[in-house]
Structures are given as structure tokens and as C-alpha cells.
Design a protein around this motif. Sequence first.
Motif, short mmCIF file in Angstrom:
data_model
loop_
_atom_site.label_atom_id
_atom_site.label_comp_id
_atom_site.label_asym_id
_atom_site.label_seq_id
_atom_site.Cartn_x
_atom_site.Cartn_y
_atom_site.Cartn_z
N ARG A 1 53.39 46.58 36.35
CA ARG A 1 52.12 47.14 36.83
C ARG A 1 51.28 47.65 35.67
O ARG A 1 50.07 47.46 35.63
CB ARG A 1 52.38 48.26 37.84
N ASP A 2 51.94 48.32 34.71
CA ASP A 2 51.22 48.82 33.54
C ASP A 2 50.59 47.68 32.74
O ASP A 2 49.46 47.79 32.28
CB ASP A 2 52.14 49.64 32.64
N ILE A 3 51.33 46.59 32.58
CA ILE A 3 50.80 45.43 31.86
C ILE A 3 49.60 44.85 32.60
O ILE A 3 48.57 44.55 32.01
CB ILE A 3 51.89 44.35 31.69
N ALA A 4 49.76 44.67 33.91
CA ALA A 4 48.70 44.06 34.72
C ALA A 4 47.42 44.91 34.72
O ALA A 4 46.32 44.36 34.79
CB ALA A 4 49.19 43.84 36.14
N ASN A 5 47.56 46.22 34.62
CA ASN A 5 46.40 47.12 34.69
C ASN A 5 45.83 47.51 33.33
O ASN A 5 44.79 48.16 33.28
CB ASN A 5 46.77 48.38 35.47
N ASN A 6 46.48 47.13 32.27
CA ASN A 6 46.03 47.50 30.93
C ASN A 6 44.92 46.55 30.48
O ASN A 6 45.13 45.34 30.39
CB ASN A 6 47.21 47.43 29.95
N PRO A 7 43.72 47.07 30.18
CA PRO A 7 42.62 46.19 29.78
C PRO A 7 42.85 45.49 28.43
O PRO A 7 42.16 44.53 28.11
CB PRO A 7 41.41 47.14 29.71
N PHE A 8 43.82 45.96 27.66
CA PHE A 8 44.09 45.35 26.36
C PHE A 8 45.18 44.27 26.42
O PHE A 8 45.47 43.64 25.41
CB PHE A 8 44.48 46.43 25.34
N THR A 9 45.77 44.08 27.59
CA THR A 9 46.78 43.03 27.76
C THR A 9 46.09 41.68 27.73
O THR A 9 45.04 41.49 28.34
CB THR A 9 47.51 43.20 29.11
N GLY A 10 46.72 40.73 27.05
CA GLY A 10 46.18 39.37 27.00
C GLY A 10 46.21 38.71 28.36
O GLY A 10 47.03 39.05 29.22
N ILE A 11 45.33 37.75 28.57
CA ILE A 11 45.19 37.10 29.87
C ILE A 11 46.47 36.42 30.32
O ILE A 11 46.84 36.49 31.49
CB ILE A 11 43.99 36.13 29.88
N TRP A 12 47.17 35.75 29.41
CA TRP A 12 48.39 35.02 29.80
C TRP A 12 49.47 35.98 30.27
O TRP A 12 50.10 35.76 31.31
CB TRP A 12 48.90 34.16 28.65
N ALA A 13 49.68 37.04 29.53
CA ALA A 13 50.69 38.04 29.91
C ALA A 13 50.28 38.75 31.20
O ALA A 13 51.12 39.01 32.07
CB ALA A 13 50.90 39.05 28.79
N TYR B 1 56.78 28.00 33.88
CA TYR B 1 55.44 28.20 33.34
C TYR B 1 55.05 27.13 32.33
O TYR B 1 55.91 26.53 31.70
CB TYR B 1 55.36 29.57 32.65
N CYS B 2 53.74 26.98 32.14
CA CYS B 2 53.22 26.12 31.08
C CYS B 2 53.49 26.80 29.73
O CYS B 2 53.97 27.94 29.69
CB CYS B 2 51.72 25.90 31.26
N GLU B 3 53.16 26.14 28.66
CA GLU B 3 53.43 26.69 27.32
C GLU B 3 52.77 28.06 27.12
O GLU B 3 53.39 28.98 26.59
CB GLU B 3 52.93 25.71 26.26
N LEU B 4 51.54 28.21 27.55
CA LEU B 4 50.81 29.46 27.34
C LEU B 4 51.38 30.61 28.18
O LEU B 4 51.58 31.72 27.67
CB LEU B 4 49.33 29.26 27.66
N HIS B 5 51.64 30.35 29.44
CA HIS B 5 52.22 31.40 30.28
C HIS B 5 53.67 31.68 29.90
O HIS B 5 54.13 32.82 30.04
CB HIS B 5 52.09 31.03 31.76
N GLU B 6 54.38 30.69 29.41
CA GLU B 6 55.75 30.91 28.94
C GLU B 6 55.76 31.87 27.75
O GLU B 6 56.62 32.76 27.66
CB GLU B 6 56.42 29.59 28.55
N LYS B 7 54.79 31.72 26.84
CA LYS B 7 54.69 32.65 25.71
C LYS B 7 54.42 34.06 26.21
O LYS B 7 54.99 35.03 25.71
CB LYS B 7 53.60 32.21 24.74
N GLY B 8 53.53 34.19 27.19
CA GLY B 8 53.26 35.49 27.79
C GLY B 8 54.50 36.09 28.43
O GLY B 8 54.78 37.28 28.27
N TYR B 9 55.27 35.27 29.12
CA TYR B 9 56.49 35.71 29.77
C TYR B 9 57.52 36.17 28.74
O TYR B 9 58.13 37.24 28.89
CB TYR B 9 57.07 34.57 30.62
N GLN B 10 57.70 35.40 27.68
CA GLN B 10 58.65 35.78 26.62
C GLN B 10 58.24 37.08 25.95
O GLN B 10 59.09 37.93 25.65
CB GLN B 10 58.80 34.65 25.60
N ASN B 11 56.94 37.26 25.73
CA ASN B 11 56.45 38.52 25.15
C ASN B 11 56.72 39.70 26.08
O ASN B 11 57.10 40.78 25.62
CB ASN B 11 54.96 38.43 24.84
N ILE B 12 56.52 39.50 27.36
CA ILE B 12 56.80 40.56 28.34
C ILE B 12 58.26 40.96 28.28
O ILE B 12 58.59 42.15 28.24
CB ILE B 12 56.40 40.10 29.76
N LEU B 13 59.14 39.97 28.27
CA LEU B 13 60.58 40.27 28.22
C LEU B 13 60.96 41.00 26.93
O LEU B 13 61.71 41.98 26.97
CB LEU B 13 61.40 38.97 28.31
#
Length: 75
Positions: free
Chosen positions: A51-63, A20-32
Motif C-alpha cells: 500500500r505504501d508503494i502504491a500510494n507513494n508519488p515517488f514510486t516508479g510506474i512499473w513498481a 510479468y513482462c520484462e518491465l513489470h518483472e523488474k518492478g516486482y524484483q525491486n519490490i521484493l
Amino acid sequence: MRCRICNREAQKQAQSESKYCELHEKGYQNILKKFEMWRKASDIEWKKYLRDIANNPFTGIWAREVAENLLKEKA
């Protein structure tokens, strides 16, 4: 190497390149990091968590994009 999601330059890490790029990597690390807390608290499974993360309207775009990508990869 390019980010799997947005095609930006992938983040370079100490031993290898990230998927991932820097932004998506931060999202990935936060998910983990957050998954460990959620798993201990509720015994949730990885796919359900994504699935919960993907469907949550409060989840940030990168995550959200990372969660959606991980779900597609594992399908």
C-alpha cells in the motif's frame, strides 16, 4: 504467456515463465528486494508495504502497477 498487467509478452525465466513482462518483472524484483530491507528496519507487513508503494508519488510506474496488482490479487 502474457503479462498480468499490460498484456505484453511475459518474461521467460530459467525454469518457468514469469507472470510479468520484462518491465513489470523488474518492478516486482525491486519490490521484493526492498521489502527485505524495510522489514528488517521497521518490521512492516507485506500488505502495508505494498500500500505504501502504491500510494507513494515517488514510486516508479512499473513498481506501482505491480504493487497495485499484488494488492488486488490478495484481496
